[in-house]
Each structure stands twice: as C-alpha cells, then as structure tokens.
Write a protein that holds these residues in place. Structure first.
Motif, PDB file in Angstrom:
ATOM      1  N   ARG A   6       0.930  -1.242  -0.097  1.00 45.05           N
ATOM      2  CA  ARG A   6      -0.095  -0.063   0.095  1.00 45.05           C
ATOM      3  C   ARG A   6       0.894   1.204  -0.183  1.00 45.05           C
ATOM      4  N   VAL A  41      -4.907   6.932   0.052  1.00 44.08           N
ATOM      5  CA  VAL A  41      -4.001   5.759  -0.780  1.00 44.08           C
ATOM      6  C   VAL A  41      -2.552   6.348  -0.754  1.00 44.08           C
ATOM      7  N   GLY A  44      -0.756   5.308   1.974  1.00 48.88           N
ATOM      8  CA  GLY A  44      -0.575   3.879   2.256  1.00 48.88           C
ATOM      9  C   GLY A  44      -1.436   3.371   3.366  1.00 48.88           C
ATOM     10  N   ARG A  46      -4.925   3.005   2.882  1.00 52.30           N
ATOM     11  CA  ARG A  46      -6.087   2.483   2.133  1.00 52.30           C
ATOM     12  C   ARG A  46      -5.593   1.429   1.277  1.00 52.30           C
ATOM     13  N   ASN A  47      -6.406   0.305   1.296  1.00 53.24           N
ATOM     14  CA  ASN A  47      -6.263  -0.635   0.392  1.00 53.24           C
ATOM     15  C   ASN A  47      -7.278  -0.493  -0.838  1.00 53.24           C
TER      16      ASN A  47
END
Length: 76
Positions: A6, A41, A44, A46-47
């Motif tokens: 991520r 995002v 890193g 958020r997936n």
C-alpha cells in the motif's frame, strides 16, 4: 525502502501525479475519486480497489501496471 504494498503504491501514485504537476485535488477531479480518499491511498493507509487503480491510471494517462511498479529510488 518500505515493503508494504500500500505504501509502495502510494509512492508510485505520488510520483505519477507529480510528473503531471497535478495536485491531489486535480487528480480527484480527473479520476472521480474523493481527495481525502486519494490522500489515504498516497499515505499507504487505504487498500485501494482494482477499479480505482484503473480510474487513476486512466486519469493520469498511464497503464495500471505502471502504478504497480516499484517507485523510483529518489521517491522512496
């Protein structure tokens, strides 16, 4: 260098966005995704979903695989 995918994806996304001299807000408008989501995002946190990877790639005029490559060493 981080190993969390991520975080690596976020770094690559930042690299692609900055190559176009775009703000997060501009990328959000171009991709149809929320700016706050993009921030998560890029950090890193958020997936990211596959469909969103495709949306971002289309907005940035790159391939989805480009976003999945390791970031440049100067970004890491």
């Amino acid at each position: 260098m981080p190993t969390d995918p991520r975080v690596l994806f976020g770094q690559r996304l930042i690299e692609a966005r900055k190559a176009k001299s775009w703000s997060q807000e501009r990328l959000a408008l171009e991709s149809g995704l929320a700016r706050s989501y993009l921030g998560g995002v890029e950090r890193g946190q958020r997936n990211i979903a596959l469909l969103n990877i495709y949306r971002l790639a289309e907005a940035l005029d790159v391939t989805p695989s480009f976003l999945l490559e390791l970031p440049s060493q100067d970004q890491a």
